[in-house]
Write a protein that holds these residues in place. Structure first.
Motif, PDB file in Angstrom:
ATOM      1  N   VAL A 120       0.822  -1.211   0.000  1.00  0.00           N
ATOM      2  CA  VAL A 120       0.000   0.000   0.000  1.00  0.00           C
ATOM      3  C   VAL A 120       0.856   1.260   0.000  1.00  0.00           C
ATOM      4  CG1 VAL A 120      -1.659   1.345   1.339  1.00  0.00           C
ATOM      5  CG2 VAL A 120      -1.979  -1.114   1.083  1.00  0.00           C
ATOM      6  N   ALA A 121       1.944   1.264   0.756  1.00  0.00           N
ATOM      7  CA  ALA A 121       2.756   2.479   0.908  1.00  0.00           C
ATOM      8  C   ALA A 121       3.299   3.001  -0.417  1.00  0.00           C
ATOM      9  CB  ALA A 121       3.889   2.225   1.899  1.00  0.00           C
ATOM     10  N   PRO A 122       3.906   2.154  -1.280  1.00  0.00           N
ATOM     11  CA  PRO A 122       4.399   2.694  -2.555  1.00  0.00           C
ATOM     12  C   PRO A 122       3.290   3.266  -3.434  1.00  0.00           C
ATOM     13  CG  PRO A 122       5.398   0.565  -2.107  1.00  0.00           C
ATOM     14  CD  PRO A 122       4.306   0.742  -1.108  1.00  0.00           C
ATOM     15  N   GLY A 154      -3.700   5.408  -6.800  1.00  0.00           N
ATOM     16  CA  GLY A 154      -4.660   5.512  -5.714  1.00  0.00           C
ATOM     17  C   GLY A 154      -5.626   4.338  -5.695  1.00  0.00           C
ATOM     18  N   THR A 155      -6.089   3.946  -6.874  1.00  0.00           N
ATOM     19  CA  THR A 155      -6.946   2.763  -6.952  1.00  0.00           C
ATOM     20  C   THR A 155      -6.197   1.530  -6.491  1.00  0.00           C
ATOM     21  OG1 THR A 155      -8.105   3.737  -8.846  1.00  0.00           O
ATOM     22  CG2 THR A 155      -8.378   1.375  -8.497  1.00  0.00           C
ATOM     23  N   GLY A 156      -4.916   1.455  -6.832  1.00  0.00           N
ATOM     24  CA  GLY A 156      -4.102   0.320  -6.395  1.00  0.00           C
ATOM     25  C   GLY A 156      -3.971   0.255  -4.886  1.00  0.00           C
ATOM     26  N   SER A 193      -5.407  -2.740  -2.400  1.00  0.00           N
ATOM     27  CA  SER A 193      -4.565  -3.499  -1.464  1.00  0.00           C
ATOM     28  C   SER A 193      -5.192  -3.555  -0.079  1.00  0.00           C
ATOM     29  CB  SER A 193      -3.175  -2.860  -1.388  1.00  0.00           C
ATOM     30  OG  SER A 193      -2.508  -2.952  -2.637  1.00  0.00           O
ATOM     31  N   LEU A 194      -5.784  -2.452   0.348  1.00  0.00           N
ATOM     32  CA  LEU A 194      -6.433  -2.434   1.656  1.00  0.00           C
ATOM     33  C   LEU A 194      -7.656  -3.341   1.692  1.00  0.00           C
ATOM     34  CD1 LEU A 194      -6.241   1.349   2.633  1.00  0.00           C
ATOM     35  CD2 LEU A 194      -5.126  -0.562   3.798  1.00  0.00           C
ATOM     36  N   LEU A 195      -8.458  -3.281   0.640  1.00  0.00           N
ATOM     37  CA  LEU A 195      -9.699  -4.040   0.622  1.00  0.00           C
ATOM     38  C   LEU A 195      -9.468  -5.546   0.503  1.00  0.00           C
ATOM     39  CD1 LEU A 195     -11.891  -1.744  -1.671  1.00  0.00           C
ATOM     40  CD2 LEU A 195     -11.985  -1.963   0.820  1.00  0.00           C
ATOM     41  N   GLY A 202      -5.626  -0.106 -12.271  1.00  0.00           N
ATOM     42  CA  GLY A 202      -5.197   0.206 -10.918  1.00  0.00           C
ATOM     43  C   GLY A 202      -5.588  -0.866  -9.920  1.00  0.00           C
ATOM     44  N   VAL A 203      -6.779  -1.433 -10.104  1.00  0.00           N
ATOM     45  CA  VAL A 203      -7.192  -2.548  -9.239  1.00  0.00           C
ATOM     46  C   VAL A 203      -6.226  -3.715  -9.408  1.00  0.00           C
ATOM     47  CG1 VAL A 203      -9.014  -4.228  -8.758  1.00  0.00           C
ATOM     48  CG2 VAL A 203      -9.613  -1.850  -9.271  1.00  0.00           C
ATOM     49  N   GLY A 204      -5.884  -4.019 -10.664  1.00  0.00           N
ATOM     50  CA  GLY A 204      -4.918  -5.085 -10.913  1.00  0.00           C
ATOM     51  C   GLY A 204      -3.550  -4.761 -10.361  1.00  0.00           C
TER      52      GLY A 204
END
Length: 406
Positions: A152-154, A271-273, A277-279, A323-325
């Protein structure tokens, strides 16, 4: 006798941040470094207008940052396993601060080159030690949290840096200076936080020998790493395209001259990525890897359709799907390696992973920059998109075969 209390105070060990607070501090520093690395992306168009250089020069400026980063990973990637995490992180923060000062005083392309090289070296030194420190500080009750934060951080940092810079360039004064001054203040805070971190890696011999550039992965981890290579390459190559040429494509192909939109192009992907990752942080790793690769391919196809048809909304929708991918791929990749690596292996392993990722991030983007100068942005974006989509399909096949064998 009267001096003994002072001696006792001096001998008392310095107070350190509690582990949960330290974990959060390391995550924040990680985001800050990645935000700083993406800030120049919306500014490239401004620099081009002020200094009159080509898309080829732009991608070379982008590439020298990555070359510095990879060289740093190769040289100091395993150093924190020997001298400790805090000294390496502190040195990286100081280097990043120097690069921000160079950006502040830059007046031509040569100064921009110098700033990006120093920034690349500092970021490379920081990335492997930050990833390893997150794993060291990982809360026992949440064994997968370090892998989630490492993914998530990057992506969140890249998104915040690009969007924040785009907004400052569009609406704030001194567009090529203010953002760097703010980041410089952030690095001062990061250095103070680093001074309070607990040391999580015991000193051990071999520090000088560890500086010899090498890429080493323990034999037991190689099958897992090799299986991740196609998805690492496809996802990070896509990120390289958006960070190097994304704002230029938005301006050149769709006529979007607003600098905030240039930052939003990067944010839509990254941002979508980060949100993905969180979800998906509790989803099975194998399923996430396969879904991530498939969505990269589908998203790239939608984006290409938007570019070919000159439909901005379609290209934006494809970017969101990609981004989701991108986020799913990062989550599963770093989560897998964070769980498998032993403490003494983490610095070097994360260095290897980031070298692979940033080679994929930079080399295709540099080639695209040269191609855009000679052949134009549209054909370059189309060919690049097909290449990334093909790699994503390969990643789907690799993960499917690996799952079948298991």
């Amino acid at each position: 006798m009267s001096s003994s209390p002072a001696v006792a105070v001096a001998a008392r060990p310095r107070a350190r941040l509690p582990h949960p607070v330290a974990f959060t501090a390391v995550a924040v520093i990680f985001v800050l470094f990645m935000a700083a690395s993406s800030v120049p992306s919306p500014l490239y168009v401004v620099y081009q207008q002020e200094w009159g250089f080509s898309s080829m020069t732009l991608t070379v400026v982008f590439a020298v940052y990555v070359l510095g980063l990879i060289a740093s990973l190769l040289v100091v990637g395993a150093l924190s396993d020997h001298v400790g995490r805090r000294p390496v992180l502190a040195a990286a923060i100081v280097g990043e601060a120097v690069s921000l000062v160079l950006f502040l005083v830059a007046g031509d392309v040569s100064a921009l080159f110098a700033a990006r090289v120093v920034q690349g070296v500092a970021t490379g030194a920081a990335m492997s030690v930050l990833g390893a420190t997150l794993v060291d500080l990982n809360p026992p009750h949440a064994p997968g949290r370090a892998g989630v934060i490492s993914s998530v951080a990057p992506t969140s940092g890249l998104a915040l840096g690009a969007l924040g810079c785009g907004a400052l360039v569009q609406f704030a004064p001194a567009p090529t200076h203010l953002v760097y001054a703010l980041l410089l203040a952030g690095m001062v805070v990061a250095l103070l936080l680093t001074a309070g971190l607990p040391e999580t890696s015991a000193r051990r011999p071999g520090a000088l020998a560890s500086l010899t550039p090498r890429l080493g992965v323990p034999a037991r981890l190689r099958p897992d790493l090799f299986a991740l290579v196609p998805i690492l390459i496809s996802s990070w190559a896509l990120g390289g395209l958006y960070l190097s040429l994304g704002p230029s494509v938005a301006a050149g192909l769709f006529g979007m001259s607003n600098h905030l939109v240039g930052g939003l192009v990067v944010t839509l992907l990254c941002g979508t990525g980060a949100l993905t990752s969180l979800l998906l942080r509790r989803a099975p790793v194998g399923a996430v890897l396969q879904a991530g690769a498939a969505l990269l391919a589908v998203g790239m196809g939608i984006t290409l359709a938007g570019v070919l048809a000159d439909v901005l909304a379609l290209a934006a929708a494809g970017t969101v799907v990609s981004g989701v991918g991108f986020g799913a791929s990062a989550l599963a990749s770093f989560g897998t390696l964070a769980r498998l690596a032993a403490p003494a292996e983490r610095g070097e392993l994360f260095a290897v992973v980031y070298v692979v990722a940033y080679l994929a991030f930079s080399i295709p983007a540099v080639i695209a920059g040269f191609a855009a100068t000679s052949a134009g942005l549209r054909p370059t974006a189309i060919v690049y998109g097909f290449a990334v989509g093909g790699l994503a399909v390969l990643a789907v096949i690799v993960q499917s075969v690996r799952a079948a064998r298991r």
